[in-house]
Design a protein around this motif. Structure first.
Motif, PDB file in Angstrom:
ATOM      1  N   THR A  17       0.810  -1.226   0.000  1.00  0.00           N
ATOM      2  CA  THR A  17       0.000   0.000   0.000  1.00  0.00           C
ATOM      3  C   THR A  17       0.840   1.271   0.000  1.00  0.00           C
ATOM      4  O   THR A  17       0.351   2.333  -0.372  1.00  0.00           O
ATOM      5  CB  THR A  17      -0.943   0.041   1.213  1.00  0.00           C
ATOM      6  OG1 THR A  17      -0.179  -0.057   2.421  1.00  0.00           O
ATOM      7  CG2 THR A  17      -1.956  -1.091   1.152  1.00  0.00           C
ATOM      8  N   GLU A  18       2.102   1.177   0.412  1.00  0.00           N
ATOM      9  CA  GLU A  18       2.970   2.364   0.469  1.00  0.00           C
ATOM     10  C   GLU A  18       3.955   2.364  -0.700  1.00  0.00           C
ATOM     11  O   GLU A  18       4.397   1.294  -1.145  1.00  0.00           O
ATOM     12  CB  GLU A  18       3.735   2.399   1.792  1.00  0.00           C
ATOM     13  CG  GLU A  18       2.852   2.537   3.016  1.00  0.00           C
ATOM     14  CD  GLU A  18       2.052   3.831   2.999  1.00  0.00           C
ATOM     15  OE1 GLU A  18       2.628   4.882   2.662  1.00  0.00           O
ATOM     16  OE2 GLU A  18       0.844   3.787   3.320  1.00  0.00           O
ATOM     17  N   GLU A  19       4.310   3.547  -1.175  1.00  0.00           N
ATOM     18  CA  GLU A  19       5.277   3.654  -2.260  1.00  0.00           C
ATOM     19  C   GLU A  19       6.682   3.390  -1.733  1.00  0.00           C
ATOM     20  O   GLU A  19       7.164   4.081  -0.842  1.00  0.00           O
ATOM     21  CB  GLU A  19       5.216   5.041  -2.901  1.00  0.00           C
ATOM     22  CG  GLU A  19       6.115   5.158  -4.122  1.00  0.00           C
ATOM     23  CD  GLU A  19       5.972   6.495  -4.827  1.00  0.00           C
ATOM     24  OE1 GLU A  19       6.012   6.513  -6.065  1.00  0.00           O
ATOM     25  OE2 GLU A  19       5.823   7.516  -4.142  1.00  0.00           O
ATOM     26  N   ILE A  20       7.347   2.393  -2.308  1.00  0.00           N
ATOM     27  CA  ILE A  20       8.689   2.000  -1.867  1.00  0.00           C
ATOM     28  C   ILE A  20       9.751   2.748  -2.665  1.00  0.00           C
ATOM     29  O   ILE A  20      10.759   3.185  -2.135  1.00  0.00           O
ATOM     30  CB  ILE A  20       8.874   0.476  -2.017  1.00  0.00           C
ATOM     31  CG1 ILE A  20       7.799  -0.252  -1.200  1.00  0.00           C
ATOM     32  CG2 ILE A  20      10.271   0.055  -1.572  1.00  0.00           C
ATOM     33  CD1 ILE A  20       7.700  -1.727  -1.505  1.00  0.00           C
ATOM     34  N   PHE A  21       9.548   2.879  -3.957  1.00  0.00           N
ATOM     35  CA  PHE A  21      10.446   3.614  -4.856  1.00  0.00           C
ATOM     36  C   PHE A  21      11.849   3.011  -4.857  1.00  0.00           C
ATOM     37  O   PHE A  21      12.863   3.699  -4.732  1.00  0.00           O
ATOM     38  CB  PHE A  21      10.493   5.099  -4.467  1.00  0.00           C
ATOM     39  CG  PHE A  21      10.546   6.017  -5.663  1.00  0.00           C
ATOM     40  CD1 PHE A  21       9.512   6.024  -6.581  1.00  0.00           C
ATOM     41  CD2 PHE A  21      11.616   6.856  -5.872  1.00  0.00           C
ATOM     42  CE1 PHE A  21       9.551   6.866  -7.689  1.00  0.00           C
ATOM     43  CE2 PHE A  21      11.670   7.698  -6.976  1.00  0.00           C
ATOM     44  CZ  PHE A  21      10.631   7.708  -7.882  1.00  0.00           C
ATOM     45  N   GLY A  22      11.876   1.702  -4.986  1.00  0.00           N
ATOM     46  CA  GLY A  22      13.132   0.981  -5.061  1.00  0.00           C
ATOM     47  C   GLY A  22      12.939  -0.296  -5.852  1.00  0.00           C
ATOM     48  O   GLY A  22      11.835  -0.586  -6.343  1.00  0.00           O
ATOM     49  N   SER A  77      -6.737  -1.022  -4.542  1.00  0.00           N
ATOM     50  CA  SER A  77      -6.761  -1.090  -3.081  1.00  0.00           C
ATOM     51  C   SER A  77      -5.736  -0.183  -2.389  1.00  0.00           C
ATOM     52  O   SER A  77      -5.455  -0.374  -1.209  1.00  0.00           O
ATOM     53  CB  SER A  77      -6.550  -2.545  -2.621  1.00  0.00           C
ATOM     54  OG  SER A  77      -5.244  -2.997  -2.996  1.00  0.00           O
ATOM     55  N   THR A  78      -5.163   0.779  -3.095  1.00  0.00           N
ATOM     56  CA  THR A  78      -4.264   1.741  -2.453  1.00  0.00           C
ATOM     57  C   THR A  78      -4.865   3.136  -2.582  1.00  0.00           C
ATOM     58  O   THR A  78      -5.864   3.353  -3.276  1.00  0.00           O
ATOM     59  CB  THR A  78      -2.862   1.745  -3.103  1.00  0.00           C
ATOM     60  OG1 THR A  78      -2.926   2.440  -4.357  1.00  0.00           O
ATOM     61  CG2 THR A  78      -2.360   0.323  -3.324  1.00  0.00           C
ATOM     62  N   ARG A  79      -4.216   4.097  -1.929  1.00  0.00           N
ATOM     63  CA  ARG A  79      -4.686   5.477  -2.024  1.00  0.00           C
ATOM     64  C   ARG A  79      -4.157   6.172  -3.279  1.00  0.00           C
ATOM     65  O   ARG A  79      -4.444   7.353  -3.516  1.00  0.00           O
ATOM     66  CB  ARG A  79      -4.279   6.260  -0.782  1.00  0.00           C
ATOM     67  CG  ARG A  79      -2.790   6.521  -0.631  1.00  0.00           C
ATOM     68  CD  ARG A  79      -2.516   7.278   0.675  1.00  0.00           C
ATOM     69  NE  ARG A  79      -1.158   7.766   0.780  1.00  0.00           N
ATOM     70  CZ  ARG A  79      -0.123   7.063   1.205  1.00  0.00           C
ATOM     71  NH1 ARG A  79      -0.310   5.782   1.546  1.00  0.00           N
ATOM     72  NH2 ARG A  79       1.085   7.596   1.287  1.00  0.00           N
ATOM     73  N   PHE A  80      -3.371   5.452  -4.095  1.00  0.00           N
ATOM     74  CA  PHE A  80      -2.775   6.018  -5.293  1.00  0.00           C
ATOM     75  C   PHE A  80      -3.596   5.677  -6.535  1.00  0.00           C
ATOM     76  O   PHE A  80      -4.496   4.848  -6.488  1.00  0.00           O
ATOM     77  CB  PHE A  80      -1.349   5.493  -5.470  1.00  0.00           C
ATOM     78  CG  PHE A  80      -0.426   5.860  -4.338  1.00  0.00           C
ATOM     79  CD1 PHE A  80      -0.002   7.163  -4.173  1.00  0.00           C
ATOM     80  CD2 PHE A  80       0.016   4.892  -3.443  1.00  0.00           C
ATOM     81  CE1 PHE A  80       0.854   7.507  -3.134  1.00  0.00           C
ATOM     82  CE2 PHE A  80       0.865   5.223  -2.397  1.00  0.00           C
ATOM     83  CZ  PHE A  80       1.288   6.537  -2.245  1.00  0.00           C
ATOM     84  N   GLY A  81      -3.234   6.303  -7.640  1.00  0.00           N
ATOM     85  CA  GLY A  81      -3.901   6.017  -8.906  1.00  0.00           C
ATOM     86  C   GLY A  81      -3.158   6.640 -10.068  1.00  0.00           C
ATOM     87  O   GLY A  81      -3.757   7.351 -10.877  1.00  0.00           O
ATOM     88  N   LEU A  82      -1.864   6.369 -10.159  1.00  0.00           N
ATOM     89  CA  LEU A  82      -1.074   6.990 -11.224  1.00  0.00           C
ATOM     90  C   LEU A  82      -1.180   6.206 -12.532  1.00  0.00           C
ATOM     91  O   LEU A  82      -1.467   6.771 -13.586  1.00  0.00           O
ATOM     92  CB  LEU A  82       0.392   7.109 -10.803  1.00  0.00           C
ATOM     93  CG  LEU A  82       1.299   7.842 -11.804  1.00  0.00           C
ATOM     94  CD1 LEU A  82       0.780   9.239 -12.092  1.00  0.00           C
ATOM     95  CD2 LEU A  82       2.729   7.895 -11.291  1.00  0.00           C
ATOM     96  N   ALA A  83      -0.921   4.911 -12.487  1.00  0.00           N
ATOM     97  CA  ALA A  83      -0.914   4.108 -13.712  1.00  0.00           C
ATOM     98  C   ALA A  83      -1.298   2.677 -13.389  1.00  0.00           C
ATOM     99  O   ALA A  83      -1.335   2.273 -12.218  1.00  0.00           O
ATOM    100  CB  ALA A  83       0.463   4.150 -14.376  1.00  0.00           C
TER     101      ALA A  83
END
Length: 495
Positions: free
Chosen positions: A390-395, A415-421
């Motif tokens: 659910t959290e952005e790791i960026f790795g 199911s996350t709070r994001f919605g980029l792609a």
């Protein structure tokens, strides 16, 4: 015109001279303090960079404000000509820009040479050309004529990230300048050097003094000062959600329009009818730039019936990746950007493993290389809603979860709070249409990944951002869009 440098303020990086002072009002400006810039490749110091605070930020905004009337009044053709000249300057210096940026942020040299830096030049050329076609057909309302125009907004504060420093900066700089605005660019403090070279290139291309200004420094100092300056007309930021909240709060005081691109935790959905080799290729590609890509489809969602076979193929491809010095053309994965960032990545992985996740590939730092090299990692046996998904790791960390129905796939994807792609791999065109239509994302790729066209809108939903960039969407943000309504009567003839 050639740019003069004070030798005392020039660092030699990868054999290239880089001025470490700010670029404000067409001249180099020093600061009382500096900050260190260190290469993630080997920890070697690269430069001591001028550290802006509120004073330098204000000076840059004043310079941009002073330059705005003349640049806004410059005809479209002349603006486009200068942007093309900047692109020409980038093309001439691709090798230098690539070498400096690789030293500064650790991304692959071959990627910079063959993909990233040519894209930098394309950013300028595209928006220069789009400017010349920008328009809307006039239309009638009860005999009255409506005419839509795009007026320059003013001074734009552009705060940019470290993972693709020059490409993502020029994604903002090019349309802002094309629109007739003046710019204050604050590059990320972990990778500031190519922004300084861009200032030189722009000046040599004939961009008037004050139209582009570059201030280097920390977000809580220079960035905060720019975000709260009442003379700024637009703010565009790419980065993290917590920083975006602070920028938005500062901008709200002055009701400054914002464009925010905030990353994500994008899914890659693999259905049982998919080409599994294609799916595995797309999945292993998510390790690009050591996983430091906002669009990365790092959550693998795989239909249960093919999960074992898909995992086998992906693990084999991941094991074949070569990690090492990004200046070596044989390298597939270089280092991550900074010790703090590596510690953050490893913290996510450690907590996931402690919670019962299993590392199929990798699972920790590459101790053979040391420093900031983190092994490409694939984790499975993850509970829905776990932090690691659910959290952005960026790795360079991928997670794998399974589903049995299309409905479950969509539920997991959203199911996350994001919605980029989002990316989906399927052999069923109707499924692609149906599932793709239910995904919360600014961009959906079907049986492909990272196919980008500047004519298309780019941006995120939910906490992946606000607004869209690309084509006319960029001009809509960087301009005040005006409608002029003219009556058919009331004209007095003179002659």
């Amino acid at each position: 015109m050639p740019v003069r440098h004070d030798r005392a303020a020039v660092a030699t990086v990868a054999g290239v001279a880089v001025d470490t002072r700010h670029w404000i009002g067409g001249r180099r400006v020093a600061s009382p303090g500096t900050f260190p810039d260190v290469s993630p490749i080997d920890g070697a110091p690269l430069a001591e960079v001028a550290r802006a605070g509120a004073d330098e930020a204000a000076l840059a905004v004043d310079a941009a404000l002073a330059a705005f009337p003349a640049w806004a009044a410059t005809g479209r053709e002349e603006r486009a000509r200068i942007l093309h000249a900047i692109a020409d300057g980038v093309d001439r210096r691709i090798d230098e820009l690539s070498a400096v940026e690789t030293a500064d942020n650790g991304a692959l040299l071959r990627s910079h040479r063959h993909g990233v830096m040519p894209r930098v030049a394309h950013n300028f050329r595209f928006f220069a050309d789009w400017l010349l076609t920008l328009g809307h057909d006039d239309f009638e309302t009860r005999g009255h004529t409506n005419h839509v125009s795009w007026d320059p907004a003013g001074v734009c504060a552009l705060i940019t990230p470290w993972n693709a420093p020059l490409m993502l900066a020029t994604w903002k700089v090019a349309p802002a300048l094309a629109a007739g605005n003046t710019v204050v660019l604050k590059p990320a403090e972990w990778s500031p050097l190519t922004a300084s070279l861009l200032a030189d290139i722009a000046a040599e291309a004939g961009l008037p003094a004050g139209v582009l200004n570059v201030v280097q420094g920390y977000g809580e100092e220079a960035g905060a000062a720019l975000a709260s300056d009442p003379q700024v007309a637009r703010i565009s930021f790419t980065g993290s959600v917590p920083t975006a909240r602070r920028i938005a709060a500062a901008a709200a005081v002055n009701l400054v329009p914002l464009s925010l691109e905030l990353g994500g935790r994008s899914p890659l959905l693999v259905f049982a009818d998919a080409d599994l080799d294609l799916a595995a290729d797309l999945a292993v590609g998510q390790y690009d730039n050591a996983g430091q890509v906002c669009l990365a489809a790092s959550r693998l969602l795989v239909e249960s019936s093919v999960a074992e076979e898909f995992t086998r193929r992906l693990a084999a491809k991941a094991a074949a990746l070569r990690q090492g010095d990004p200046r070596d053309d044989a390298t597939d994965i270089g280092p991550n950007i900074h010790p703090d960032h590596v510690a953050r990545i490893d913290g996510f992985v450690r907590r996931a493993l402690d919670a019962g996740a299993r590392a199929i590939v990798g699972g920790g730092p590459n101790t053979e290389l040391g420093g900031l090299y983190y092994r490409p990692t694939l984790l499975t046996d993850i509970e829905p809603g776990a932090e690691i998904v659910t959290e952005e790791i960026f790795g360079p960390v991928l997670t794998l979860q399974t589903f049995d129905t299309d409905e479950q796939a969509v539920e997991l994807a959203n199911s996350t709070r994001f919605g980029l792609a989002a990316t989906l791999v399927t052999g069923d065109r109707e499924r692609a249409r149906r599932v793709g239509g239910q995904l919360v994302a600014g961009t959906v790729w079907v049986n492909c990944f990272f196919v980008r066209d500047l004519r298309a809108p780019f941006g995120g939903s939910r906490q992946s951002g606000i607004g869209r960039e690309g084509g006319t969407w960029s001009f809509d943000f960087y301009c005040d869009v005006k409608n002029t309504v003219t009556a058919p009567k009331g004209w007095q003839h003179h002659g």
